[in-house]
Write an enzyme that holds these catalytic residues in place. Structure first.
Site, PDB file in Angstrom:
ATOM      1  CD  GLU A   1      13.397   3.943 -10.738  1.00 57.22           C
ATOM      2  OE1 GLU A   1      13.741   2.791 -10.444  1.00 57.22           O
ATOM      3  OE2 GLU A   1      12.662   4.645 -10.034  1.00 57.22           O
TER       4      GLU A   1
ATOM      5  CE  LYS B   1      18.452   1.583 -18.841  1.00 56.47           C
ATOM      6  NZ  LYS B   1      17.103   1.278 -19.335  1.00 56.47           N
TER       7      LYS B   1
ATOM      8  CG  ASP C   1       9.354   5.659 -20.751  1.00 53.88           C
ATOM      9  OD1 ASP C   1       8.664   6.679 -20.947  1.00 53.88           O
ATOM     10  OD2 ASP C   1      10.456   5.684 -20.162  1.00 53.88           O
TER      11      ASP C   1
HETATM   12  N1  LIG Z   1      22.460   0.658 -26.267  1.00 54.47           N
HETATM   13  C1  LIG Z   1      22.723   1.967 -26.252  1.00 54.47           C
HETATM   14  N2  LIG Z   1      23.609   2.494 -27.130  1.00 54.47           N
HETATM   15  C2  LIG Z   1      23.877   3.813 -27.126  1.00 54.47           C
HETATM   16  N3  LIG Z   1      23.304   4.700 -26.298  1.00 54.47           N
HETATM   17  C3  LIG Z   1      22.394   4.246 -25.415  1.00 54.47           C
HETATM   18  C4  LIG Z   1      22.057   2.868 -25.348  1.00 54.47           C
HETATM   19  N4  LIG Z   1      21.145   2.715 -24.375  1.00 54.47           N
HETATM   20  C5  LIG Z   1      20.934   3.927 -23.874  1.00 54.47           C
HETATM   21  N5  LIG Z   1      21.668   4.883 -24.480  1.00 54.47           N
HETATM   22  C6  LIG Z   1      21.700   6.318 -24.164  1.00 54.47           C
HETATM   23  O1  LIG Z   1      21.457   6.494 -22.789  1.00 54.47           O
HETATM   24  C7  LIG Z   1      20.244   7.191 -22.549  1.00 54.47           C
HETATM   25  C8  LIG Z   1      19.518   6.565 -21.370  1.00 54.47           C
HETATM   26  O2  LIG Z   1      19.248   5.207 -21.633  1.00 54.47           O
HETATM   27  P1  LIG Z   1      17.841   4.573 -21.273  1.00 54.47           P
HETATM   28  O3  LIG Z   1      16.773   5.348 -21.919  1.00 54.47           O
HETATM   29  O4  LIG Z   1      17.909   3.119 -21.560  1.00 54.47           O
HETATM   30  O5  LIG Z   1      17.867   4.773 -19.704  1.00 54.47           O
HETATM   31  P2  LIG Z   1      16.886   5.516 -18.698  1.00 54.47           P
HETATM   32  O6  LIG Z   1      15.926   6.381 -19.412  1.00 54.47           O
HETATM   33  O7  LIG Z   1      17.720   6.126 -17.652  1.00 54.47           O
HETATM   34  O8  LIG Z   1      16.245   4.216 -18.150  1.00 54.47           O
HETATM   35  P3  LIG Z   1      14.982   3.900 -17.257  1.00 54.47           P
HETATM   36  O9  LIG Z   1      13.891   4.817 -17.723  1.00 54.47           O
HETATM   37  O10 LIG Z   1      14.712   2.444 -17.610  1.00 54.47           O
HETATM   38  O11 LIG Z   1      15.399   4.088 -15.848  1.00 54.47           O
HETATM   39  C9  LIG Z   1      19.474   7.109 -23.860  1.00 54.47           C
HETATM   40  O12 LIG Z   1      18.607   8.186 -24.043  1.00 54.47           O
HETATM   41  C10 LIG Z   1      20.611   7.085 -24.877  1.00 54.47           C
HETATM   42  O13 LIG Z   1      21.079   8.392 -25.131  1.00 54.47           O
HETATM   43 MG   LIG Z   2      15.133   6.561 -21.326  1.00 50.21          MG
END
Ligand SMILES: Nc1ncnc2c1ncn2[C@@H]1O[C@H](COP(=O)(O)OP(=O)(O)OP(=O)(O)O)[C@@H](O)[C@H]1O
Ligand SMILES: [Mg+2]
Lengths: 174, 297
Positions: free
Chosen positions: B36, B54, B189
């Site tokens: 997403e 993000k 999650d």
């Molecule tokens: N604030 C942050 N600082 C450093 N690295 C981050 C941060 N936020 C996210 N990351 C890195 O990015 C990856 C993906 O981020 P996140 O888990 O928030 O997104 P996502 O899983 O794609 O989101 P969603 O499931 O909400 O669509 C994390 O596993 C981490 O490695």
């Molecule tokens: Mg994630």
């Protein structure tokens, strides 16, 4: 005076001047009330400013909302004052965060001036006060803790509160 | 003005950046691409510190109105919870702005037991209409990566050391999840990819690829979070983590009870004592249901 370019907003440099012991706050406020176009500034009461980050968060928010045509107030300068306030009441935000007749220390901000030299001269001519460095230390010395607590409904005023207050500004209106 | 998405060679233009980043002159480094959202490392502060951006790009295959609504809901759910948590011990009465941001107060005796401030990234800016959120950068690796990076040494003492380090890490996870639940938040999650291991001396921008399992456990990715103090919801949150842990770290799976023990017993968890025990009891029910469900198909 300091000129600051916020990351991601290279087209909108900020000119910032911090004044202490301001003598003509009532005059400055009147210029804003009269809509005097020579005074397109954000005039903030430094008593309710926590830090530079706090100011920049409000500026970013106001500029982004301007770019997205989401202004709730007249222009980007009034929007900075509005952005500082955690609620959506415009006149309350001006009362709390803007220059008032009792303002002692004043933070003046100009966004994307067409003539930076003129802006600096005009500000220094118009505001009767002492120019002091725009730093976290100087700002900390100017805060009115009781006002800040009330404005943001917080118990703690200090570095630890920064992140929360910045978050509130980001979430405002959601 | 240069287009950020096309000018930065390090980013393959997976999508158009939302404004104002489409006219930014900062660099964006793609860190992760989820189903997403896209996660970039960039900067937000005038001091040049890194920040995490993000972006939730438009989903062309979804109805535009529905898509906008979902994006908005996800972004706001995440931002509201992060801001609420960053206000722990600071906010008077613990409320954040916005009508629906009214924070459910934790049950009597649970409030403010142990703050999570500093254990979640702070929100720096967001635009729920445009689908992006900027947060503080968390230094270090994901817990998943950190566990994978550790190698059991050949000698018995090294193996024993690794085991102890892992157990300690799992206890810190249990504590931080306890703190979260005690604050009235359900993550939604919980996985080891949604937790970062931030070195205690996190001053260097780049994670050192060491074997060390030292560091604070920082929770991220609150897009599915909700506010609740129900034992059932808390148990489900733990169950999700238990299942995710088992499938991501099959060789460490038998250590997972450390998480639960710390959750229900550690001083630093806000859930130690009676409340925590109740949640663990509920967890047994949730496991049972999980098993039945998988038996039925
Ligand atoms: N604030 C942050 N600082 C450093 N690295 C981050 C941060 N936020 C996210 N990351 C890195 O990015 C990856 C993906 O981020 P996140 O888990 O928030 O997104 P996502 O899983 O794609 O989101 P969603 O499931 O909400 O669509 C994390 O596993 C981490 O490695
Ligand atoms: Mg994630």
């Amino acid at each position: 005076m300091e000129t600051i370019t916020l990351p991601h907003l290279p087209q909108f440099p900020l000119q910032v001047v911090l004044f202490s012991e301001v003598k003509n706050a009532d005059f400055l406020r009147q210029q804003l009330l009269d809509g005097n176009t020579d005074f397109e500034y954000a005039f903030l009461d430094a008593a309710v400013i926590l830090s530079r980050e706090h100011v920049f968060a409000a500026c970013f928010r106001a500029i982004n909302d301007t770019l997205q045509s989401r202004l709730k107030s007249k222009n980007v300068h009034s929007e900075i004052v509005f952005a500082l306030s955690p609620n959506n009441n415009i006149s309350e935000s001006f009362r709390r965060f803007g220059v008032s007749d009792t303002t002692k220390d004043l933070l003046a901000i100009k966004v994307a001036s067409r003539d930076a030299v003129h802006t600096e001269t005009h500000l220094k001519e118009s505001v009767q006060g002492t120019v002091v460095p725009f730093t976290d230390e100087v700002l900390a010395g100017m805060t009115d803790e009781a006002c800040l607590r009330k404005a943001y409904k917080i118990d703690v005023v200090g570095n630890e509160a920064d992140a929360y207050v910045v978050g509130m500004i980001a979430l405002k209106g959601s | 003005m240069a287009d950020a998405a096309s000018s930065s060679a390090r980013v393959n233009a997976l999508h158009k950046f939302p404004p104002p980043f489409d006219t930014s002159d900062e660099s964006f480094e793609l860190i992760a691409q989820g189903a997403e959202s896209l996660l970039y490392r960039t900067t937000f502060s005038t001091t040049g510190q890194p920040a995490a951006l993000k972006v939730r790009p438009e989903k062309k295959w979804r109805h535009p109105i529905l898509d906008k609504r979902l994006t908005r809901a996800r972004i706001l759910a995440e931002a509201r919870v992060l801001v609420k948590l960053s206000g722990e011990g600071i906010a008077a009465g613990g409320s954040t702005p916005g009508k629906r941001a009214k924070v459910k107060q934790p049950k009597e005796g649970e409030k403010g037991v142990a703050g999570l401030r500093g254990f979640v990234p702070a929100v720096l800016a967001l635009d729920w209409e445009r689908g992006w959120m900027m947060t503080e950068w968390v230094y270090g690796r994901t817990v998943k990566q950190a566990i994978h990076d550790t190698q059991a040494g050949r000698r018995a003492v090294e193996r024993e050391q690794r085991l102890q380090d892992l157990k300690e890490l799992l206890r810190r996870i249990g504590e931080v999840v306890g703190k979260l639940h005690a604050s009235g938040v359900i993550h939604g999650d919980l996985t080891t990819s949604n937790m970062m291991l931030r070195p205690y001396d996190a001053t260097t921008p780049d994670p050192t690829s060491t074997d060390s399992l030292d560091g604070d456990v920082v929770l991220i990715d609150f897009g599915l979070s909700t506010q609740s103090v129900s034992d059932e919801d808390r148990a489900v949150d733990l169950y999700v983590l238990e299942r995710a842990f088992g499938s991501t770290h099959p060789r460490e799976e038998d250590l997972f009870p450390e998480v639960l023990t710390a959750y229900a017993e550690n001083e630093g968890s806000g859930m130690n004592g009676k409340v925590g025990k109740l949640v663990l009891r509920k967890l047994e029910d949730v496991r049972m249901r999980g098993r039945k469900k998988s038996m039925v198909g």
